[in-house]
Design an enzyme around this catalytic site. Structure first.
Site, mmCIF file in Angstrom:
data_model
loop_
_atom_site.group_PDB
_atom_site.id
_atom_site.type_symbol
_atom_site.label_atom_id
_atom_site.label_comp_id
_atom_site.label_asym_id
_atom_site.label_seq_id
_atom_site.Cartn_x
_atom_site.Cartn_y
_atom_site.Cartn_z
ATOM 1 N N LYS A 1 20.571 -111.908 -13.323
ATOM 2 C CA LYS A 1 22.032 -111.899 -13.281
ATOM 3 C C LYS A 1 22.613 -112.709 -14.445
ATOM 4 O O LYS A 1 23.648 -112.349 -15.007
ATOM 5 C CB LYS A 1 22.519 -112.419 -11.932
ATOM 6 C CG LYS A 1 22.061 -111.550 -10.757
ATOM 7 C CD LYS A 1 22.494 -112.126 -9.430
ATOM 8 C CE LYS A 1 21.948 -111.298 -8.274
ATOM 9 N NZ LYS A 1 20.469 -111.377 -8.167
ATOM 10 N N CYS B 1 20.657 -111.549 -0.976
ATOM 11 C CA CYS B 1 19.912 -110.302 -0.808
ATOM 12 C C CYS B 1 19.428 -110.204 0.639
ATOM 13 O O CYS B 1 18.319 -109.766 0.909
ATOM 14 C CB CYS B 1 18.748 -110.200 -1.781
ATOM 15 S SG CYS B 1 17.536 -111.528 -1.661
#
Length: 411
Positions: free
Chosen positions: A245, A362
């Protein structure tokens, strides 16, 4: 060789609690397997991991009253998996290999292995007693998912056994993704920066070696897009490892502005540095601090945007890390939730007025997602919810992800 290595790897995952992706990668790296054996090894390990409770259930009638060592159960499970799911492998070859492997561990046990496998009858399978066993998921986690997703839980459980796509993120700062398309590389329909490889190891591809793509799941790519960074922003990525990310944000910023990539684990910072070098990224500063103590490091209200991709229970990535299904319990999840709250409270202080913070996980656990954000907003009236998004793994065969964007509206 492939079956022997599969047993060793399963022992490491179940008995030594190693992460499956790391154990499998290390086994492949340390052993010189040809392509055929490599595929067989990977198929067996993931196949057993995804179906362990179901395989044990099928073996149950043949093991009544027997006390077995862990490696014996794993060897029987990987053998039964092959018999049931790999129809190109002859049963006699599976049995012979299992017996020879057993002799290396404990000669006398090889007779039991031989007897059980020869007596195993695929036409008389012991029916799973419930959905928890059928989908090989521990009862606590099964109840959590069913309770939280009453209408979707079976789709979620089935998705845990799906084979993940070979997804990658295009380095949009260097190249337009359309220029990479060929017979092996297709457009992602989920991420504007995503592509899907039909086959092969992405990390060995020329596109990867040239810094044109990074390995990243499509839903994970949406987090940085959700943050929506601007070129001149000063951004903090609190828990940045392994760096997917962070580098995506840098690409979206066209290598401008400044990103502080922080992680508590020093050795993981080196992974991020390596990725930045490969991708040609130079607008990232690296820090190695405890994310729950960043007020001692950074000035308050110092960042335009903050990404807080927190540690979580990982229910959204079970298709990639199947062992998660077996090791979940309330104590572990509550310990993780406490860390998440601490990280969120700490990061909030560092955000500028009118700045935005993206909280992401997640996992599918509402207690780590919606509940955390709801409680934070209740206790921090100077923040408001801009948007939140939940991606369920069965929807597009991706990882499951949750993300919430909150804005600091006043001091």
């Amino acid at each position: 060789m492939a079956r022997r290595l599969a047993l060793e790897t399963l022992n490491n995952i179940f008995s030594k609690k190693q992460y499956s992706n790391l154990a499998i990668s290390k086994a492949i790296k340390d052993n010189d397997l040809n392509d055929k054996d490599n595929r067989l090894f990977t198929e067996i390990v993931y196949g057993v991991l995804k179906n362990k409770m179901l395989l044990d259930n099928y073996l149950k009638p043949y093991l009544e009253g027997k006390v077995l060592k862990d490696w014996t159960r794993h060897l029987l499970a990987l053998s039964i998996y092959q018999i049931l799911f790999l129809d190109k492998v002859p049963k006699y070859a599976i049995i012979n290999d299992a017996v020879e492997i057993a002799k290396e561990y404990e000669y006398t046990t090889s007779k039991l292995i031989n007897a059980v496998l020869r007596n195993f009858d695929v036409d008389c399978l012991y029916e799973p007693p419930n959905e928890s066993v059928e989908y090989s998921i521990n009862e606590w986690l099964y109840k959590q998912i069913k309770g939280q997703y009453k209408d979707d839980y079976l789709k979620i459980l089935k998705s845990f056994n799906d084979k993940p796509k070979l997804s990658a993120r295009v380095n949009s700062w260097k190249i337009k993704r359309e220029k990479l398309l060929n017979e092996n590389i297709k457009l992602s329909k989920i991420s504007k920066d995503g592509v899907i490889f039909a086959k092969g190891n992405i990390a060995n591809s020329s596109e990867y070696q040239r810094g044109l793509v990074s390995v990243q799941d499509e839903s994970s790519q949406l987090v940085s897009l959700f943050l929506n960074p601007s070129k001149n922003d000063i951004i903090l990525d609190v828990c940045s490892a392994p760096g997917g990310k962070t580098t995506h944000i840098a690409e979206l910023m066209e290598n401008q502005g400044t990103i502080y990539a922080n992680d508590i684990h020093e050795h993981k910072i080196e992974l991020i540095k390596g990725s930045c070098t490969r991708l040609g990224i130079t607008n990232v500063e690296f820090t190695n601090y405890d994310g729950t103590k960043l007020k001692k490091v950074f000035l308050r209200e110092n960042f335009d945007k903050i990404l807080l991709d927190v540690p979580c229970s990982g229910w959204g990535v079970i298709a990639r890390k199947p062992e998660i299904k077996y090791f979940q319990n309330n104590e572990k999840v509550e310990a993780i939730r406490a860390i998440q709250i601490s990280l969120l409270n700490e990061a909030a202080v560092l955000l500028k007025i009118n700045g935005c913070l993206v909280y992401s996980t997640c996992t599918l656990n509402k207690g780590e997602n919606e509940v955390q954000i709801k409680n934070f907003l209740k206790n921090n009236s100077n923040f408001e919810l801009v948007e939140e998004k939940l991606i369920l793994p069965y929807e597009n065969n991706t990882d499951g992800f949750y993300m919430a964007k909150i804005k600091k509206v006043k001091r």
